[in-house]
Motif scaffolding. Structure first.
Motif, PDB file in Angstrom:
ATOM      1  N   ILE A 107       0.837  -1.202   0.000  1.00  0.00           N
ATOM      2  CA  ILE A 107       0.000   0.000   0.000  1.00  0.00           C
ATOM      3  C   ILE A 107       0.867   1.245   0.000  1.00  0.00           C
ATOM      4  O   ILE A 107       1.834   1.367   0.754  1.00  0.00           O
ATOM      5  CB  ILE A 107      -0.968   0.019   1.196  1.00  0.00           C
ATOM      6  CG1 ILE A 107      -1.871   1.263   1.133  1.00  0.00           C
ATOM      7  CG2 ILE A 107      -0.196  -0.036   2.523  1.00  0.00           C
ATOM      8  CD1 ILE A 107      -3.033   1.222   2.109  1.00  0.00           C
ATOM      9  N   ILE A 108       0.514   2.164  -0.876  1.00  0.00           N
ATOM     10  CA  ILE A 108       1.210   3.441  -0.965  1.00  0.00           C
ATOM     11  C   ILE A 108       0.122   4.484  -1.181  1.00  0.00           C
ATOM     12  O   ILE A 108      -0.143   4.939  -2.284  1.00  0.00           O
ATOM     13  CB  ILE A 108       2.258   3.404  -2.096  1.00  0.00           C
ATOM     14  CG1 ILE A 108       3.064   4.675  -2.154  1.00  0.00           C
ATOM     15  CG2 ILE A 108       1.619   3.086  -3.430  1.00  0.00           C
ATOM     16  CD1 ILE A 108       4.243   4.604  -3.111  1.00  0.00           C
ATOM     17  N   ALA A 109      -0.537   4.851  -0.080  1.00  0.00           N
ATOM     18  CA  ALA A 109      -1.753   5.650  -0.156  1.00  0.00           C
ATOM     19  C   ALA A 109      -1.623   6.967   0.592  1.00  0.00           C
ATOM     20  O   ALA A 109      -0.839   7.100   1.529  1.00  0.00           O
ATOM     21  CB  ALA A 109      -2.933   4.859   0.424  1.00  0.00           C
ATOM     22  N   SER A 110      -2.401   7.933   0.156  1.00  0.00           N
ATOM     23  CA  SER A 110      -2.505   9.244   0.785  1.00  0.00           C
ATOM     24  C   SER A 110      -1.127   9.832   1.059  1.00  0.00           C
ATOM     25  O   SER A 110      -0.363  10.054   0.141  1.00  0.00           O
ATOM     26  CB  SER A 110      -3.347   9.153   2.056  1.00  0.00           C
ATOM     27  OG  SER A 110      -3.867  10.420   2.391  1.00  0.00           O
ATOM     28  N   GLY A 111      -0.779  10.074   2.335  1.00  0.00           N
ATOM     29  CA  GLY A 111       0.527  10.644   2.635  1.00  0.00           C
ATOM     30  C   GLY A 111       1.671   9.785   2.153  1.00  0.00           C
ATOM     31  O   GLY A 111       2.752  10.289   1.819  1.00  0.00           O
ATOM     32  N   GLY A 112       1.470   8.473   2.105  1.00  0.00           N
ATOM     33  CA  GLY A 112       2.488   7.572   1.567  1.00  0.00           C
ATOM     34  C   GLY A 112       2.725   7.842   0.096  1.00  0.00           C
ATOM     35  O   GLY A 112       3.864   7.828  -0.381  1.00  0.00           O
ATOM     36  N   TYR A 113       1.640   8.111  -0.630  1.00  0.00           N
ATOM     37  CA  TYR A 113       1.789   8.431  -2.051  1.00  0.00           C
ATOM     38  C   TYR A 113       2.338   9.843  -2.223  1.00  0.00           C
ATOM     39  O   TYR A 113       3.099  10.111  -3.159  1.00  0.00           O
ATOM     40  CB  TYR A 113       0.445   8.304  -2.769  1.00  0.00           C
ATOM     41  CG  TYR A 113       0.577   8.451  -4.267  1.00  0.00           C
ATOM     42  CD1 TYR A 113       1.172   7.457  -5.033  1.00  0.00           C
ATOM     43  CD2 TYR A 113       0.146   9.607  -4.906  1.00  0.00           C
ATOM     44  CE1 TYR A 113       1.331   7.598  -6.405  1.00  0.00           C
ATOM     45  CE2 TYR A 113       0.293   9.763  -6.271  1.00  0.00           C
ATOM     46  CZ  TYR A 113       0.885   8.767  -7.015  1.00  0.00           C
ATOM     47  OH  TYR A 113       1.062   8.904  -8.367  1.00  0.00           O
ATOM     48  N   TYR A 114       1.952  10.741  -1.327  1.00  0.00           N
ATOM     49  CA  TYR A 114       2.450  12.125  -1.377  1.00  0.00           C
ATOM     50  C   TYR A 114       3.978  12.135  -1.374  1.00  0.00           C
ATOM     51  O   TYR A 114       4.606  12.838  -2.174  1.00  0.00           O
ATOM     52  CB  TYR A 114       1.900  12.897  -0.171  1.00  0.00           C
ATOM     53  CG  TYR A 114       2.072  14.391  -0.219  1.00  0.00           C
ATOM     54  CD1 TYR A 114       3.334  14.984  -0.210  1.00  0.00           C
ATOM     55  CD2 TYR A 114       0.963  15.235  -0.229  1.00  0.00           C
ATOM     56  CE1 TYR A 114       3.492  16.363  -0.234  1.00  0.00           C
ATOM     57  CE2 TYR A 114       1.109  16.619  -0.256  1.00  0.00           C
ATOM     58  CZ  TYR A 114       2.377  17.179  -0.251  1.00  0.00           C
ATOM     59  OH  TYR A 114       2.521  18.547  -0.277  1.00  0.00           O
ATOM     60  N   ILE A 115       4.601  11.366  -0.484  1.00  0.00           N
ATOM     61  CA  ILE A 115       6.068  11.373  -0.429  1.00  0.00           C
ATOM     62  C   ILE A 115       6.674  10.629  -1.617  1.00  0.00           C
ATOM     63  O   ILE A 115       7.774  10.942  -2.061  1.00  0.00           O
ATOM     64  CB  ILE A 115       6.595  10.799   0.900  1.00  0.00           C
ATOM     65  CG1 ILE A 115       6.250   9.325   1.044  1.00  0.00           C
ATOM     66  CG2 ILE A 115       6.071  11.580   2.085  1.00  0.00           C
ATOM     67  CD1 ILE A 115       6.846   8.694   2.300  1.00  0.00           C
ATOM     68  N   ALA A 116       5.929   9.655  -2.160  1.00  0.00           N
ATOM     69  CA  ALA A 116       6.456   8.869  -3.281  1.00  0.00           C
ATOM     70  C   ALA A 116       6.618   9.709  -4.539  1.00  0.00           C
ATOM     71  O   ALA A 116       7.526   9.469  -5.343  1.00  0.00           O
ATOM     72  CB  ALA A 116       5.548   7.683  -3.566  1.00  0.00           C
TER      73      ALA A 116
END
Length: 334
Positions: free
Chosen positions: A159-168
């Motif tokens: 999972i790479i969602a919300s804030g996780g995706y923001y940093i990605a």
């Protein structure tokens, strides 16, 4: 000699022979990749070192199987590649909820890697549903700085969602497993009005404050209409920052990003070419990073896991870059 021993010896010799044949074949095809017939009905997978794999009967082959096969090939290719000049890939794990503790661990590490001449590229291994606004923005900013001096690739297998995706999106490329959850582009603000609950339990709250909004969002009272407008404005401001970050990082227009800004997540296989660059596992991500570094067979160093404390500290009101499915357990609601 016992027949069982002879059978064992025969099996070992057969295995060694098979491994030798496979090794010779891999090395041969690296130098002389096979031609693909014009009428080929199977799918073709381009892999490192000009090695081409043609798979017959691929009509029912899923993207997951293709990605897994590519990842296996990338792993095998790395086994026969030579290490070049001590070039190192640093794998930085960013797991769980992203909070101040995460930022405290990640930011100094990224700065050290930026200054480390032996590190040629950084792989961000992100498995996160999101986190708190401030730490997410700070880590994203640090990743953008790092990407100015050396290649950075983000990878997720789950999972790479919300804030996780923001940093990605601060990385040059994003690689994800086909069934990894990607997206959840949005902001959530949760306010708990426990005023009646306090009354039922005989709890009276006395508040001394210097301004009428000093306890805005406090759980012991409801929000006023003016405060609701202020919070809505704040959430929209954070949302615009999120959209802008994705637009810049993914080279998409604002309108294109808004099509994916519904707050939901997608399987990576369904958003490849938009939210994700390539499908695959860890070795595929390493291969993508090596191409950006223009090396092969780089040394890979995985840094210690960054542990997120059990107590997240969410109680009352807060604005988050987080997938809402992961919010309720954190505030004791389930």
């Amino acid at each position: 000699m016992d027949d069982r021993i002879w059978k064992y010896v025969s099996a070992v010799l057969t295995l060694l022979l098979a491994l030798s044949i496979v090794s010779v074949a891999v090395l041969y095809y690296q130098v002389n990749p096979p031609a693909v017939p014009a009428n080929q009905t199977g799918f073709v997978i381009e892999t490192p070192s000009n090695f081409t794999l043609v798979c017959e009967g691929s009509v029912n082959t899923t993207s997951t199987e293709v990605a897994e096969l590519r990842d296996q090939i990338a792993f095998l290719q790395r086994l026969v590649s030579s290490n070049q000049g001590g070039t190192t890939i640093a794998v930085v794990p960013i797991f769980g909820i992203i909070d101040d503790y995460t930022a405290l661990q990640v930011i100094p590490l990224l700065r050290n890697l930026a200054m480390n001449e032996s590190v040629g590229g950084v792989l961000l291994w992100i498995e996160s549903p999101g986190g708190v606004v401030g730490p997410v923005i700070n880590i994203h900013s640090e990743i953008k700085k790092l990407s100015l001096v050396k290649p950075v690739v983000a990878y997720s297998g789950d999972i790479i969602a919300s804030g996780g995706y923001y940093i990605a999106v601060g990385a040059q490329k994003i690689v994800a497993s086909p069934l990894a959850e990607v997206g959840s582009i949005g902001v959530i603000y949760v306010h708990y009005d426990l005023e009646k609950n306090y009354e039922m339990n005989g709890i009276k709250v006395n508040v001394f404050k210097t301004g009428k909004h000093k306890d805005m969002g406090a759980e012991w009272r409801d929000l006023t209409p003016e405060e609701r407008e202020k919070i809505t404005e704040m959430v929209n401001t954070y949302f615009q920052a999120f959209i802008s970050a994705v637009s810049e990082g993914r080279n998409m227009t604002i309108d294109e990003v808004k099509n994916f800004s519904t707050g939901e997540t997608w399987f990576a296989e369904n958003v490849t070419g938009a939210l994700v660059d390539e499908l695959g596992g860890m070795d595929t991500a390493i291969d993508v990073l090596e191409k950006l570094m223009n090396v092969s067979g780089a040394k890979v160093v995985v840094y210690k896991d960054l542990e997120t404390p059990e107590e997240f500290g969410v109680y009352g009101s807060t604005a988050l870059y987080i997938d809402p499915r992961y919010l309720t357990p954190l505030i004791g609601g389930g």
